[in-house]
Write an enzyme that holds these catalytic residues in place. Structure first.
Site, mmCIF file in Angstrom:
data_model
loop_
_atom_site.group_PDB
_atom_site.id
_atom_site.type_symbol
_atom_site.label_atom_id
_atom_site.label_comp_id
_atom_site.label_asym_id
_atom_site.label_seq_id
_atom_site.Cartn_x
_atom_site.Cartn_y
_atom_site.Cartn_z
ATOM 1 N N SER A 139 36.228 20.208 40.901
ATOM 2 C CA SER A 139 37.148 21.179 41.502
ATOM 3 C C SER A 139 38.089 20.425 42.432
ATOM 4 O O SER A 139 37.779 19.299 42.852
ATOM 5 C CB SER A 139 36.330 22.192 42.312
ATOM 6 O OG SER A 139 37.162 22.963 43.155
ATOM 7 N N TYR A 152 29.504 24.677 48.208
ATOM 8 C CA TYR A 152 30.356 24.406 47.045
ATOM 9 C C TYR A 152 31.071 23.069 47.211
ATOM 10 O O TYR A 152 31.096 22.238 46.300
ATOM 11 C CB TYR A 152 31.368 25.548 46.907
ATOM 12 C CG TYR A 152 32.186 25.527 45.637
ATOM 13 C CD1 TYR A 152 31.692 26.102 44.462
ATOM 14 C CD2 TYR A 152 33.460 24.968 45.608
ATOM 15 C CE1 TYR A 152 32.451 26.111 43.297
ATOM 16 C CE2 TYR A 152 34.215 24.972 44.454
ATOM 17 C CZ TYR A 152 33.710 25.547 43.304
ATOM 18 O OH TYR A 152 34.470 25.549 42.145
#
Ligand code: NAD
Length: 257
Positions: A139, A152
């Protein structure tokens, strides 16, 4: 570019980016193993429909990526794994001092630990076949941070680090390991948030996209699941044989800021 004769295992691929990547690999001729933690008729139907659409073998194998033994069993049940796409991932947003422990553990397990287990199981198969591609869906949050996303961001930075290590361990073989770092991608999950957010902030849906969701994405456009899939196909191609241990951002300029 033909991936005929190759088998791709894509974790978390019954929706969103994983499905988009699986579809592009199938379009390029690969046999595909779809995966999620459910075992519904529609999961198997998805595989049957994709097989028909692209004329390749597509199987659906249930495995929970929060469990190490199931991660390894997925690769073993696939029987072959020339291309491994570690995509399964979840999110939870909360300040770190209030972050629920079970959410932290689940995010680290699914977004990071699963890739350790699947990669460990797949590398011997790739070595036996003399060719392999490991593609981790990280990401923009693997390269930069945002508040309230500690688990995350930690998991995504972790998988970028593991990508480099696996690349070094396989550098003298015809195996590469890279991470794709998407910014915001229009998946059903993201799309579903738009109407609610518009109502909450009394904005139009276009304003929500530009000012809220894509606030950090300079292009002010979502990436598409097809574009992430196309990037994965490129990483499987001979053109990318010397690309290893690195990240490819598909983020509309986010990480250039
Ligand atoms: P999504 O929710 O549409 O897809 C997630 C997939 O993972 C689904 O198929 C789901 O069934 C599967 N999954 C969840 N828990 C699982 C488990 N325990 N075992 C097996 N499968 C499981 O989300 P998405 O947006 O397509 O995200 C896919 C990946 O892309 C994630 O790793 C996410 O972090 C990453 N990503 C997404 C975006 C975005 O904007 N959508 C941006 C950057 C990175």
């Amino acid at each position: 570019m033909s991936l005929k004769g190759k088998t791709a295992v894509v974790t978390g691929s019954n929706s969103g980016i994983g499905l988009g990547v699986a579809r592009e690999l199938a379009r390029a001729g690969a046999s595909v193993v779809l995966n999620s933690f459910t075992d519904r008729d529609e999961d198997h139907q998805l595989a049957a429909d994709m097989a028909k659409e692209f004329g390749v073998e597509v199987r659906y194998i249930k495995a929970d990526m929060s469990k190490g033994d199931e991660c390894r069993a997925l690769v073993e049940q696939a029987g072959a794994c020339d291309i491994l796409v570690n995509n399964a991932g979840i999110q939870h947003v909360s300040p770190i001092d209030e972050f629920p422990v079970e959410k932290w553990d689940a995010i680290i397990a699914i977004n990071l630990n699963s890739a350790f287990h699947t990669t460990a199981a797949a590398l011997p198969m790739m070595r036996k076949a003399g060719w392999g591609r490991v593609i981790n869906v990280a990401s923009a949050h693997g390269l930069t941070a945002s508040p309230f996303k500690s688990a995350y961001v930690a998991a995504k930075h972790g998988i970028v680090g593991m990508t480099k290590t696996v690349a070094l361990e396989t550098a003298r073989e015809d195996i590469t390991c890279n991470a794709i770092c998407p910014g915001y991608v229009k998946t059903p999950l993201v799309e579903a948030q738009i109407p609610d957010t518009a109502a909450k902030y009394n904005m139009t849906e276009d304003e929500v996209i530009e000012k809220v969701i894509l606030e950090r994405q300079p292009s002010k456009e979502f990436a598409t699941t097809e574009q992430i899939g196309g990037t994965a196909v490129f990483l499987c191609s001979d053109f990318a044989a010397q690309i290893t241990g690195t990240t490819i951002s598909v983020d509309g300029g986010w990480t250039a800021l």
